[in-house]
Design a protein around this motif. Structure first.
Motif, PDB file in Angstrom:
ATOM      1  N   LYS A 128       0.828  -1.201   0.000  1.00  0.00           N
ATOM      2  CA  LYS A 128       0.000   0.000   0.000  1.00  0.00           C
ATOM      3  C   LYS A 128       0.871   1.264   0.000  1.00  0.00           C
ATOM      4  CE  LYS A 128      -3.877  -2.379   2.123  1.00  0.00           C
ATOM      5  NZ  LYS A 128      -4.816  -2.458   3.253  1.00  0.00           N
ATOM      6  N   GLU A 129       0.747   2.073   1.065  1.00  0.00           N
ATOM      7  CA  GLU A 129       1.485   3.341   1.098  1.00  0.00           C
ATOM      8  C   GLU A 129       2.911   3.192   1.615  1.00  0.00           C
ATOM      9  OE1 GLU A 129       0.174   6.061  -0.186  1.00  0.00           O
ATOM     10  OE2 GLU A 129      -1.626   4.883  -0.643  1.00  0.00           O
ATOM     11  N   ASP A 130       3.314   1.971   1.927  1.00  0.00           N
ATOM     12  CA  ASP A 130       4.600   1.745   2.588  1.00  0.00           C
ATOM     13  C   ASP A 130       5.756   1.560   1.609  1.00  0.00           C
ATOM     14  OD1 ASP A 130       5.963   1.556   4.992  1.00  0.00           O
ATOM     15  OD2 ASP A 130       5.930  -0.633   4.954  1.00  0.00           O
ATOM     16  N   TRP A 131       5.481   1.556   0.296  1.00  0.00           N
ATOM     17  CA  TRP A 131       6.510   1.171  -0.649  1.00  0.00           C
ATOM     18  C   TRP A 131       7.696   2.140  -0.682  1.00  0.00           C
ATOM     19  CZ3 TRP A 131       8.148   3.958  -4.886  1.00  0.00           C
ATOM     20  CH2 TRP A 131       7.339   5.015  -5.318  1.00  0.00           C
ATOM     21  N   LYS A 132       7.450   3.438  -0.463  1.00  0.00           N
ATOM     22  CA  LYS A 132       8.554   4.410  -0.517  1.00  0.00           C
ATOM     23  C   LYS A 132       9.559   4.155   0.607  1.00  0.00           C
ATOM     24  CE  LYS A 132       6.015   8.115  -2.803  1.00  0.00           C
ATOM     25  NZ  LYS A 132       5.529   9.511  -2.728  1.00  0.00           N
ATOM     26  N   ARG A 133       9.032   3.858   1.800  1.00  0.00           N
ATOM     27  CA  ARG A 133       9.933   3.563   2.925  1.00  0.00           C
ATOM     28  C   ARG A 133      10.743   2.311   2.641  1.00  0.00           C
ATOM     29  NH1 ARG A 133      10.189   0.182   7.006  1.00  0.00           N
ATOM     30  NH2 ARG A 133       8.151  -0.752   6.556  1.00  0.00           N
ATOM     31  N   LYS A 134      10.087   1.306   2.078  1.00  0.00           N
ATOM     32  CA  LYS A 134      10.791   0.066   1.762  1.00  0.00           C
ATOM     33  C   LYS A 134      11.850   0.302   0.685  1.00  0.00           C
ATOM     34  CE  LYS A 134       9.350  -3.807   2.629  1.00  0.00           C
ATOM     35  NZ  LYS A 134       9.437  -4.922   3.591  1.00  0.00           N
ATOM     36  N   LEU A 135      11.559   1.182  -0.269  1.00  0.00           N
ATOM     37  CA  LEU A 135      12.521   1.464  -1.331  1.00  0.00           C
ATOM     38  C   LEU A 135      13.747   2.164  -0.764  1.00  0.00           C
ATOM     39  CD1 LEU A 135      13.221   1.381  -4.325  1.00  0.00           C
ATOM     40  CD2 LEU A 135      12.026   3.572  -4.598  1.00  0.00           C
ATOM     41  N   GLU A 136      13.539   3.097   0.158  1.00  0.00           N
ATOM     42  CA  GLU A 136      14.676   3.765   0.785  1.00  0.00           C
ATOM     43  C   GLU A 136      15.525   2.770   1.568  1.00  0.00           C
ATOM     44  OE1 GLU A 136      15.854   6.908   0.543  1.00  0.00           O
ATOM     45  OE2 GLU A 136      14.381   6.995  -1.082  1.00  0.00           O
ATOM     46  N   LYS A 137      14.854   1.861   2.222  1.00  0.00           N
ATOM     47  CA  LYS A 137      15.559   0.822   2.955  1.00  0.00           C
ATOM     48  C   LYS A 137      16.385  -0.030   2.007  1.00  0.00           C
ATOM     49  CE  LYS A 137      14.693  -3.285   5.779  1.00  0.00           C
ATOM     50  NZ  LYS A 137      13.668  -4.184   6.331  1.00  0.00           N
ATOM     51  N   TRP A 138      15.822  -0.331   0.852  1.00  0.00           N
ATOM     52  CA  TRP A 138      16.539  -1.133  -0.144  1.00  0.00           C
ATOM     53  C   TRP A 138      17.810  -0.415  -0.605  1.00  0.00           C
ATOM     54  CZ3 TRP A 138      17.049  -5.632  -2.715  1.00  0.00           C
ATOM     55  CH2 TRP A 138      17.728  -5.611  -3.922  1.00  0.00           C
ATOM     56  N   LYS A 139      17.681   0.858  -0.876  1.00  0.00           N
ATOM     57  CA  LYS A 139      18.841   1.622  -1.385  1.00  0.00           C
ATOM     58  C   LYS A 139      19.947   1.758  -0.344  1.00  0.00           C
ATOM     59  CE  LYS A 139      16.265   4.240  -4.844  1.00  0.00           C
ATOM     60  NZ  LYS A 139      15.772   5.553  -5.285  1.00  0.00           N
TER      61      LYS A 139
END
Length: 364
Positions: free
Chosen positions: A350-361
């Motif tokens: 849902k709305e959590d994808w941006k946080r997960k993407l930052e974590k990935w980077k």
């Protein structure tokens, strides 16, 4: 006694139960498959490209002399019980001792059926159908309007009923369509949309049942295999991927879906792979444009890539990426592009994808 005619345009693994009778539809214009055909006696077999399985229904109505209960199913769609077992003759007869007709379980659109139909077909055909009913069967017209504004619908013209009711339904249905033939022009339609009478008939079954106040048993429907056109679609896309032609594969994907939207329906794409294939093609094209080997370096086999995408999605959904996940990301050389596309499109995030993407980077 009951006879369930199994409409087909291809060879299939027919049930051993003799209650099921294979009937090749459109045989007048195709190779004889060795089954009973719809091109003898009083026949509209040569109109199969416009009527679909209805040419078989017409043939049964006009040529089959048995007075048994009559059923219609498809080469890959069969009525089943709650234990997922194929219904047998005794099952049909027991049900029809209590109900007038057996249909598929009702489905419900998210908008009125008239709008639902308009999304994939020519709405003016449905409107003209209503006009014909108003003229030929005026008592049924208010029900037609009611059903078209409702969200309930059946699919596939699947039914089993008494011979008497079957004959009455066919007499009503084909009276409407033979008049409608004179009023609509399908000469500009593509091969898919030319099957206009097949599409229009699906909701007419509900109109006819409702107008006559029939009691209905809505049965489970088992689907034995994916639609032939869906299989062919996946094979064609897979072949282009195997050849490394990602852009061409993506172009073909949308070109085919434009003329054959039915191949992505739930009852056609049984494995629900087409949305994943769309995402794979998008990722691969972006990676190619950015000079990243990515998925195409991992494999050029579509089934392998489909499983790979599912694995990545499952791992990326995890709150903490443990060693198993990190090892998989490394071994498969998962790109930032792939991760961003998957995260953005994962409904579970849902709305959590941006946080997960930052974590990935920041993972390194």
């Amino acid at each position: 006694m009951t006879r369930v005619f199994t409409m087909t345009h291809k060879h299939f693994a027919k049930p051993e139960d003799p209650v099921y009778v294979p009937l090749q539809v459109g045989r007048a214009a195709h190779e004889d498959l060795g089954y009973l055909g719809d091109d003898t006696g009083d026949s509209i077999s040569d109109l199969n490209c416009y009527y679909g399985e209805l040419t078989g229904i017409y043939w049964v109505w006009k040529n089959y002399e048995g007075r048994e209960n009559i059923g219609i199913c498809h080469y890959r769609r069969f009525f089943i019980n709650e234990k997922m077992e194929l219904l047998k003759e005794a099952d049909y007869e027991e049900i029809l001792s209590r109900y007038d007709i057996i249909t598929s379980k009702a489905m419900y659109a998210d908008v009125p059926y008239q709008e639902y139909y308009a999304k994939a077909h020519h709405i003016e055909d449905l409107e003209e159908e209503g006009q014909v009913i108003k003229e030929l069967f005026p008592d049924d017209y208010p029900v037609f309007c009611e059903v078209m504004q409702g969200k309930k619908h059946y699919f596939g013209n699947l039914m089993v009923t008494s011979r008497k009711l079957f004959d009455e339904y066919c007499s009503w249905l084909f009276a409407i369509f033979f008049e409608l033939e004179k009023r609509i022009d399908v000469s500009s339609y593509d091969e898919y949309h030319k099957r206009v009478f097949g599409f229009l008939s699906e909701q007419l079954l509900l109109v006819w049942i409702t107008a006559r106040g029939l009691t209905v048993y809505e049965s489970r429907v088992g689907i034995s295999e994916e639609k032939a056109e869906t299989k062919e679609f996946k094979l064609a896309i897979g072949q282009l991927i195997k050849m490394g032609q990602v852009t061409q594969a993506r172009q073909m994907f949308y070109e085919i879906l434009k003329v054959r939207p039915d191949i992505q329906l739930e009852h056609s794409d049984l494995k629900h792979e087409i949305p994943d294939i769309e995402q794979i093609l998008y990722i691969c094209e972006l990676e190619e444009q950015n000079g990243i080997p990515g998925m195409m370096a991992y494999s050029k086999e579509l089934p392998v890539l489909t499983e790979h995408l599912k694995k990545l999605r499952t791992l990326l959904e995890q709150e903490e990426w443990k060693k198993e996940a990190m090892d998989y990301f490394t071994v498969t050389d998962t790109s930032d592009i792939a991760v961003e596309v998957i995260l953005r499109n994962d409904m579970n995030l849902k709305e959590d994808w941006k946080r997960k993407l930052e974590k990935w980077k920041k993972r390194k």
